[in-house]
Design a protein around this motif. Sequence first.
Motif, PDB file in Angstrom:
ATOM      1  N   ILE A  20       0.726  -0.967   0.220  1.00 52.24           N
ATOM      2  CA  ILE A  20      -0.144  -0.253  -0.114  1.00 52.24           C
ATOM      3  C   ILE A  20       0.729   1.264   0.155  1.00 52.24           C
ATOM      4  O   ILE A  20       1.815   1.344   0.710  1.00 52.24           O
ATOM      5  N   ALA A  21       0.668   2.046  -0.966  1.00 49.39           N
ATOM      6  CA  ALA A  21       1.424   3.377  -0.931  1.00 49.39           C
ATOM      7  C   ALA A  21       0.220   4.383  -0.649  1.00 49.39           C
ATOM      8  O   ALA A  21      -0.414   4.882  -1.480  1.00 49.39           O
ATOM      9  N   SER A  22       0.657   5.194   0.321  1.00 49.70           N
ATOM     10  CA  SER A  22      -0.442   5.892   0.708  1.00 49.70           C
ATOM     11  C   SER A  22      -0.200   7.480   0.191  1.00 49.70           C
ATOM     12  O   SER A  22       1.241   7.903   0.089  1.00 49.70           O
ATOM     13  N   GLN A  23      -1.025   7.968  -0.164  1.00 46.59           N
ATOM     14  CA  GLN A  23      -0.660   9.697  -0.647  1.00 46.59           C
ATOM     15  C   GLN A  23      -0.937  10.657   0.364  1.00 46.59           C
ATOM     16  O   GLN A  23      -1.076  11.741  -0.024  1.00 46.59           O
ATOM     17  N   THR A  24      -1.058  10.004   1.363  1.00 47.14           N
ATOM     18  CA  THR A  24      -1.443  11.514   2.632  1.00 47.14           C
ATOM     19  C   THR A  24      -0.472  12.376   2.479  1.00 47.14           C
ATOM     20  O   THR A  24      -1.173  13.694   2.473  1.00 47.14           O
ATOM     21  N   ASP A  25       0.665  12.408   2.286  1.00 50.70           N
ATOM     22  CA  ASP A  25       1.489  13.391   2.184  1.00 50.70           C
ATOM     23  C   ASP A  25       1.181  14.300   1.301  1.00 50.70           C
ATOM     24  O   ASP A  25       1.363  15.691   1.278  1.00 50.70           O
ATOM     25  N   LEU A  26       0.759  13.843   0.006  1.00 57.85           N
ATOM     26  CA  LEU A  26       0.502  14.695  -1.239  1.00 57.85           C
ATOM     27  C   LEU A  26      -0.965  15.701  -1.019  1.00 57.85           C
ATOM     28  O   LEU A  26      -0.933  16.775  -1.466  1.00 57.85           O
ATOM     29  N   HIS A  27      -1.837  15.032  -0.229  1.00 57.09           N
ATOM     30  CA  HIS A  27      -2.948  15.641   0.234  1.00 57.09           C
ATOM     31  C   HIS A  27      -3.141  16.582   1.308  1.00 57.09           C
ATOM     32  O   HIS A  27      -3.816  17.501   1.342  1.00 57.09           O
ATOM     33  N   ALA A  28      -2.491  16.379   2.263  1.00 55.66           N
ATOM     34  CA  ALA A  28      -2.153  16.915   3.545  1.00 55.66           C
ATOM     35  C   ALA A  28      -2.378  18.459   3.593  1.00 55.66           C
ATOM     36  O   ALA A  28      -3.113  18.972   4.250  1.00 55.66           O
ATOM     37  N   ARG A  29      -1.559  19.065   2.759  1.00 54.64           N
ATOM     38  CA  ARG A  29      -1.745  20.462   2.635  1.00 54.64           C
ATOM     39  C   ARG A  29      -2.916  21.067   1.811  1.00 54.64           C
ATOM     40  O   ARG A  29      -3.187  22.386   2.298  1.00 54.64           O
ATOM     41  N   PHE A  30      -3.561  20.284   1.315  1.00 57.45           N
ATOM     42  CA  PHE A  30      -4.920  20.821   0.953  1.00 57.45           C
ATOM     43  C   PHE A  30      -6.111  20.562   1.768  1.00 57.45           C
ATOM     44  O   PHE A  30      -7.082  20.820   1.631  1.00 57.45           O
ATOM     45  N   GLY A  31      -5.951  19.770   2.995  1.00 58.87           N
ATOM     46  CA  GLY A  31      -6.800  19.307   3.873  1.00 58.87           C
ATOM     47  C   GLY A  31      -7.750  18.317   3.357  1.00 58.87           C
ATOM     48  O   GLY A  31      -8.762  18.245   4.209  1.00 58.87           O
ATOM     49  N   GLY A  32      -7.443  17.521   2.394  1.00 58.93           N
ATOM     50  CA  GLY A  32      -8.423  16.569   1.952  1.00 58.93           C
ATOM     51  C   GLY A  32      -7.771  15.952   0.643  1.00 58.93           C
ATOM     52  O   GLY A  32      -6.943  16.585   0.159  1.00 58.93           O
ATOM     53  N   VAL A  33      -8.647  15.123  -0.035  1.00 60.02           N
ATOM     54  CA  VAL A  33      -8.134  14.230  -1.140  1.00 60.02           C
ATOM     55  C   VAL A  33      -8.694  15.406  -2.355  1.00 60.02           C
ATOM     56  O   VAL A  33      -9.627  15.408  -2.593  1.00 60.02           O
ATOM     57  N   VAL A  34      -7.451  15.310  -3.208  1.00 61.52           N
ATOM     58  CA  VAL A  34      -7.653  16.355  -4.312  1.00 61.52           C
ATOM     59  C   VAL A  34      -7.726  15.127  -5.637  1.00 61.52           C
ATOM     60  O   VAL A  34      -6.801  14.518  -5.897  1.00 61.52           O
ATOM     61  N   PRO A  35      -8.804  15.188  -6.147  1.00 63.11           N
ATOM     62  CA  PRO A  35      -8.870  13.935  -7.184  1.00 63.11           C
ATOM     63  C   PRO A  35      -8.016  13.965  -8.384  1.00 63.11           C
ATOM     64  O   PRO A  35      -7.488  12.818  -8.573  1.00 63.11           O
ATOM     65  N   GLU A  36      -7.556  14.969  -8.714  1.00 60.86           N
ATOM     66  CA  GLU A  36      -6.770  15.085  -9.876  1.00 60.86           C
ATOM     67  C   GLU A  36      -5.050  14.677  -9.476  1.00 60.86           C
ATOM     68  O   GLU A  36      -4.412  13.908 -10.203  1.00 60.86           O
ATOM     69  N   VAL A  37      -5.048  15.018  -8.226  1.00 58.72           N
ATOM     70  CA  VAL A  37      -3.773  14.733  -7.853  1.00 58.72           C
ATOM     71  C   VAL A  37      -3.449  13.311  -7.334  1.00 58.72           C
ATOM     72  O   VAL A  37      -2.538  12.641  -7.592  1.00 58.72           O
ATOM     73  N   ALA A  38      -4.697  12.760  -6.868  1.00 62.83           N
ATOM     74  CA  ALA A  38      -4.971  11.321  -6.683  1.00 62.83           C
ATOM     75  C   ALA A  38      -4.702  10.488  -7.808  1.00 62.83           C
ATOM     76  O   ALA A  38      -3.771   9.669  -8.050  1.00 62.83           O
ATOM     77  N   ALA A  39      -5.240  10.896  -8.867  1.00 58.30           N
ATOM     78  CA  ALA A  39      -5.103  10.222 -10.158  1.00 58.30           C
ATOM     79  C   ALA A  39      -3.674  10.097 -10.877  1.00 58.30           C
ATOM     80  O   ALA A  39      -3.403   9.137 -11.266  1.00 58.30           O
ATOM     81  N   ARG A  40      -2.999  11.079 -10.734  1.00 60.21           N
ATOM     82  CA  ARG A  40      -1.761  11.242 -11.312  1.00 60.21           C
ATOM     83  C   ARG A  40      -0.863  10.581 -10.444  1.00 60.21           C
ATOM     84  O   ARG A  40      -0.080   9.731 -11.056  1.00 60.21           O
ATOM     85  N   ALA A  41      -1.019  10.586  -9.044  1.00 56.47           N
ATOM     86  CA  ALA A  41      -0.134   9.779  -8.161  1.00 56.47           C
ATOM     87  C   ALA A  41      -0.345   8.332  -8.639  1.00 56.47           C
ATOM     88  O   ALA A  41       0.700   7.552  -8.281  1.00 56.47           O
ATOM     89  N   HIS A  42      -1.503   7.804  -8.623  1.00 59.89           N
ATOM     90  CA  HIS A  42      -1.730   6.259  -8.963  1.00 59.89           C
ATOM     91  C   HIS A  42      -0.937   6.186 -10.443  1.00 59.89           C
ATOM     92  O   HIS A  42      -0.394   4.932 -10.436  1.00 59.89           O
ATOM     93  N   LEU A  43      -1.256   6.854 -11.413  1.00 54.08           N
ATOM     94  CA  LEU A  43      -0.326   6.775 -12.632  1.00 54.08           C
ATOM     95  C   LEU A  43       1.370   6.524 -12.239  1.00 54.08           C
ATOM     96  O   LEU A  43       1.613   5.761 -12.983  1.00 54.08           O
ATOM     97  N   GLN A  44       1.731   7.368 -11.552  1.00 54.09           N
ATOM     98  CA  GLN A  44       2.975   7.404 -11.411  1.00 54.09           C
ATOM     99  C   GLN A  44       3.602   5.867 -10.634  1.00 54.09           C
ATOM    100  O   GLN A  44       4.542   5.238 -10.678  1.00 54.09           O
ATOM    101  N   ARG A  45       2.578   5.597  -9.464  1.00 53.41           N
ATOM    102  CA  ARG A  45       3.087   4.695  -8.497  1.00 53.41           C
ATOM    103  C   ARG A  45       2.708   3.168  -9.062  1.00 53.41           C
ATOM    104  O   ARG A  45       3.123   2.145  -8.411  1.00 53.41           O
TER     105      ARG A  45
END
Length: 347
Positions: free
Chosen positions: A34-59
């Motif tokens: 499991i690779a959590s994306q918590t670090d990527l979304h924390a500064r936005f205070g919630g999950v940002v859908p486009e950031v999530a999709a791009r991170a999935h693509l990379q990881r």
Amino acid sequence: MIHTTVHFLAIETSCDETAAAVFTDEPAILSSVIASQTDLHARFGGVVPEVAARAHLQRLLPIVDEALRNAGVTLDQIGCIAVHHTPGLVGALLVGVSAAKMLAITLDVPLIGVNHVEAHIYAARLAAGRDIFPCVGMVVSGGHTALFHCPSALEFELLGATLDDAAGEAFDKVASILGLGFPGGPAVEREAAGGNARAFKFPRSFLRDSRLDFSFSGLKTAVLYAVHGQNLTEAKPVEAGPRRADLAASFQKAVIDVLVEKARQALLRMGLKRLAVGGGVAANRALRDALEQMTAEAGAELYIPPLTYCTDNAAMAAMAVERWRLGEFAPLDLDAIPAYSTKRRPS
Ligand code: KG4
Ligand code: ZN
């Protein structure tokens, strides 16, 4: 007859965890990464859908590689591909579903679509290591709070669900109100550990109602008012200290009281003695303790996965084994479906 073990590769990209798992047709888990994306979304205070999709693509592909390596299995030994294709963020789901299809085509093996919400309940079956059906299933996650009658591993009749916020969503929003950051659940749990759960009288929606539905938005608003005043006149950050701990503890107790009481009512209504619980909020120690006490008093068995299989993971897609046994394979036009829809059991 000699049984040849079939190896499954499963993919999860529905929200903010990129995950892959390898399991056998027993089902037995060989690896779960499991690779959590918590670090990527924390500064936005919630999950940002486009950031999530791009991170999935990379990881995703490195995570798949790692899952195979950890399992000691090579890609050409995989006999079936499973993927969570619903519900979730559509852009995030598309990454996993596309990868799963390509793998299935390339390896020339069947593809199986798994419902992420239902898989959260299957995680309890997986952890039990044996059949637990028929049972009452409860999902308490960031996106869903629902009770099901589960006659078998593949049948989910909705008994009740939240009419507004999910339990995990309430934890996340209250964490934000209390200035505890993201993700909220574990932060509220830590804060609540030092607090008095009776300090604030927060509402418990539908507690004595015969419906098996939930509502957490009134509770969230009550916490907001307790912190900032009725007119939000004192809108300043709540400071660390006993008051904040009491707010967290009182909020957490209100959520737990409702979840446990509705689960108890569902067991009674269905005349069942088995409760399976899954989803991120099921990682909460106080909830687990309260569920243990309630089921013990009700003479029922509690099935709840270890913490790593409560929050999002790909191992719970082992539900695919049940479909595989029945030959229920997905067509190659399997879609990513963001919304969860299910049949409500007539009351
Ligand atoms: O199942 P999950 O990982 O993702 C979804 O499918 O939604 O659940 C995530 C949710 C988040 O809202 C998170 O705050 C909550 O589960 N959560 C917890 C705890 N750990 C995670 N809530 C309460 N206590 C926890 N220890
Ligand atoms: Zn989930």
